[in-house]
Design an enzyme around this catalytic site. Sequence first.
Site, short mmCIF file in Angstrom:
data_model
loop_
_atom_site.label_atom_id
_atom_site.label_comp_id
_atom_site.label_asym_id
_atom_site.label_seq_id
_atom_site.Cartn_x
_atom_site.Cartn_y
_atom_site.Cartn_z
N HIS A 1 0.76 -1.25 -0.05
CA HIS A 1 0.19 0.20 -0.14
C HIS A 1 0.71 1.34 0.08
O HIS A 1 0.37 2.28 -0.11
CB HIS A 1 -0.92 0.03 1.16
CG HIS A 1 -0.26 0.49 2.53
ND1 HIS A 1 0.49 -0.68 3.24
CD2 HIS A 1 0.12 1.44 3.09
CE1 HIS A 1 1.06 -0.15 4.46
NE2 HIS A 1 0.68 1.15 4.34
C1 UD1 Z 1 -1.84 5.49 6.10
C2 UD1 Z 1 -0.43 5.91 7.12
C3 UD1 Z 1 0.42 4.80 6.69
C4 UD1 Z 1 -0.03 3.46 7.23
C5 UD1 Z 1 -1.37 3.38 6.63
C6 UD1 Z 1 -2.11 1.82 7.00
C7 UD1 Z 1 -0.14 8.39 6.79
C8 UD1 Z 1 0.79 9.35 6.41
N1 UD1 Z 1 -0.01 7.23 6.45
O1 UD1 Z 1 -1.70 5.51 4.89
O2 UD1 Z 1 1.52 5.15 7.51
O3 UD1 Z 1 0.92 2.37 7.01
O4 UD1 Z 1 -2.44 4.15 6.92
O5 UD1 Z 1 -3.22 1.44 6.43
O6 UD1 Z 1 -0.73 8.59 7.87
N2 UD1 Z 1 -9.46 4.74 2.43
C9 UD1 Z 1 -10.57 4.00 2.48
N3 UD1 Z 1 -11.06 3.94 3.52
C10 UD1 Z 1 -10.50 3.88 4.71
C11 UD1 Z 1 -9.23 4.86 4.85
C12 UD1 Z 1 -8.62 5.02 3.58
O7 UD1 Z 1 -11.14 3.60 1.26
O8 UD1 Z 1 -11.32 3.87 5.77
C13 UD1 Z 1 -9.01 4.94 1.16
C14 UD1 Z 1 -9.16 6.46 0.67
O9 UD1 Z 1 -9.30 6.36 -0.67
C15 UD1 Z 1 -7.69 7.16 0.72
C16 UD1 Z 1 -6.65 5.94 0.69
O10 UD1 Z 1 -7.42 4.73 1.15
O11 UD1 Z 1 -7.49 8.27 -0.21
C17 UD1 Z 1 -5.56 6.08 1.56
O12 UD1 Z 1 -5.84 6.39 2.91
P1 UD1 Z 1 -4.80 7.53 3.54
O13 UD1 Z 1 -5.27 7.47 5.00
O14 UD1 Z 1 -4.67 8.70 2.79
O15 UD1 Z 1 -3.60 6.81 3.62
P2 UD1 Z 1 -2.80 5.25 4.04
O16 UD1 Z 1 -2.00 4.87 2.35
O17 UD1 Z 1 -3.84 4.24 4.25
#
Ligand code: UD1
Length: 365
Positions: A205
């Site tokens: 991821h």
């Molecule tokens: C975040 C953390 C990372 C951790 C990861 C675990 C930071 C900088 N990064 O990255 O360190 O390893 O979480 O998962 O804080 N989304 C959903 N549902 C949710 C949450 C997110 O669909 O409940 C999707 C959204 O489209 C979002 C994407 O996942 O744009 C990425 O989520 P985001 O929270 O931006 O960062 P992670 O890549 O999850």
Amino acid sequence: MKIISIVGARPNFMKIAPLHRAFTAHPDIESLIVHTGQHYDEKMSDIFFNQLELPKPDYYLGIGGGSHTHQKANVMLAFEKIVNDEKPDVVLVVGDVNATAACSIVAVKMGIPTVHVESGLRSGDRKMPEEVNRIITDAICQHLFITEHSGLVNLAKEGVPDEKVHFVGNVMIDSLVYFRQKASKDNILESIEVSPKEYILMTMHRPHNVDYEKGLRDIIQIIRDAASRKKVVFAIHPRTTNNMKKFGLYEELENIENLTLLGPQGYLQFLKLMDNAALIITDSGGIQEETTFLQVPCMTFRDTTERPVTVELGTNFLMQDLNPITVKIQMDKILNGEAKQGVIPPLWDGKAAERIAEIIVKELK
Ligand code: UD1
């Protein structure tokens, strides 16, 4: 002593669970939980509260996703109000997600003693958003709790005085030790029809692997190679699913033979999947540590690791060259019996949270 602990994203929940348990059991501590809502889905958040026996958070900020500036700025504004209302004696942050840095800045600026659990880890790669969060948080917190020896070295290099640093072990391993038995009874293996040690487990991821077409194509190639050896189980993160779709690669992924594509898994299901895998291929931070504890071989799809003990003592191999050919060579070696056994790092014994509770009461009461 009123302690507010912060959670924001999935990797925080298993770190806060043992701390909340230790704080609740301590006669001198009142424990509150604030969830910033960076991860908000049932499968990325709620299921962890249920499985990890955490109560509903006392405050839910509902900030959601968006750019890092959007996330941090909104978390800071919302958290400032809570600190004003609750007047905590201590704010506790864990790990390296956006909530970690945002809430520590707010609390420190408001004069609240603030402590960082899982401190001192450094990948040396400031292009990783997590590395910037770690540096900011460690620079301002009053007490720093570290999981491995490299943390002592890194913080000393950054000029942090010794009396702020406490080598206590690993709270994420506390959760693993506490829940391993329960996880072993889960029926995830039967439900996806895989047998112990007969499958390769995968997660991926990190933005630098999954936000670009080349990285996604490499991942597909690695899965094809892995699936020619054993069944592959891919617990795919929403970021990766979204990007596979965006680049028109999702159908190709879905059609790979011998691949079981799963969405994000609950804590117990994923622990069972890790515990029984022949090999794990990942770019996660925490999984490097969990596989080291479980003594399951792990190949980490990254140039650097902030958790070097998992390579030096544990079962982790770093794929410094992120090339599918090199990955295949290493994978074949491991599956042909050349994996290392590894040893469990010092103080990864399930008791880190209790040590942290004792130190906080002694130092900050
Ligand atoms: C975040 C953390 C990372 C951790 C990861 C675990 C930071 C900088 N990064 O990255 O360190 O390893 O979480 O998962 O804080 N989304 C959903 N549902 C949710 C949450 C997110 O669909 O409940 C999707 C959204 O489209 C979002 C994407 O996942 O744009 C990425 O989520 P985001 O929270 O931006 O960062 P992670 O890549 O999850």
